[in-house]
Structure formats: C-alpha cells, structure tokens
Design a protein around this motif. Structure first.
Motif, PDB file in Angstrom:
ATOM      1  N   ASN A   7       0.874  -1.168   0.000  1.00 52.47           N
ATOM      2  CA  ASN A   7       0.000   0.000   0.000  1.00 52.47           C
ATOM      3  C   ASN A   7       0.912   1.219   0.000  1.00 52.47           C
ATOM      4  N   SER A   9       0.463   4.466  -0.071  1.00 49.90           N
ATOM      5  CA  SER A   9       0.180   5.589   0.833  1.00 49.90           C
ATOM      6  C   SER A   9       0.673   5.269   2.243  1.00 49.90           C
ATOM      7  N   ALA A  10       0.551   4.004   2.654  1.00 50.64           N
ATOM      8  CA  ALA A  10       1.035   3.602   3.976  1.00 50.64           C
ATOM      9  C   ALA A  10       2.563   3.588   4.015  1.00 50.64           C
ATOM     10  N   ARG A  13       3.969   6.860   4.922  1.00 45.33           N
ATOM     11  CA  ARG A  13       3.623   7.385   6.245  1.00 45.33           C
ATOM     12  C   ARG A  13       4.365   6.717   7.403  1.00 45.33           C
ATOM     13  N   ARG A  24       5.572   6.775  13.307  1.00 45.91           N
ATOM     14  CA  ARG A  24       4.561   7.521  12.555  1.00 45.91           C
ATOM     15  C   ARG A  24       4.614   8.982  12.969  1.00 45.91           C
ATOM     16  N   VAL A  58      -0.521  -2.485   9.964  1.00 47.24           N
ATOM     17  CA  VAL A  58       0.485  -1.725   9.221  1.00 47.24           C
ATOM     18  C   VAL A  58       1.449  -2.676   8.534  1.00 47.24           C
ATOM     19  N   MET A  61      -0.085  -3.959   5.399  1.00 40.34           N
ATOM     20  CA  MET A  61      -0.120  -2.962   4.325  1.00 40.34           C
ATOM     21  C   MET A  61       1.259  -2.718   3.736  1.00 40.34           C
TER      22      MET A  61
END
Length: 69
Positions: A7, A9-10, A13, A24, A58, A61
């Motif tokens: 993923n 976008s994850a 981040r 994070r 997390v 992902m």
C-alpha cells in the motif's frame, strides 16, 4: 502464494526504527493552529510509535522489504 502488493500511501507514512518498531507522525499539525497552545504544537511536531494493536495491520499494508529505516 503471490507476492504481496505494498500500500503505497502507507509506505510513505510509516518507517522502521532501529529496534524494529514502526514510527509515525502525529495528526493535527496541518491547519487551525491558532487555537492550539505552543506546548501542544511542540508535542504534535514530535514523532510517535504505532500502537501494538495496530502494528499487524500496518505490517500487512507494508511488507518488511518496503519499510524504510
């Protein structure tokens, strides 16, 4: 078993700490800053660790190979 897709976008981040935990950023430092006091804004600027309850999600992902140090 097919390769896992990351993923993206994850992946942007989260990052891996030296001890293997997931770091994070905190939320709430983008706008509407006038009503927040200096102490709160300073604390929001510091990073945080992902809670142990959310770590499995997390890691699903973002497979280990993609988590940056």
């Amino acid at each position: 078993m097919p390769k896992l897709k990351t993923n993206r976008s994850a992946a942007k981040r989260f990052k891996l700490t030296g001890s293997g935990k997931i770091a994070r950023r905190r939320q709430g430092l983008r706008h509407i800053l006038t009503k927040k006091n200096a102490k709160r804004k300073r604390r929001l600027g510091q990073g945080a660790l992902v809670d142990s309850a959310n770590e499995p999600a997390v890691k699903r992902m973002v497979p280990k190979a993609t988590l940056k140090k």
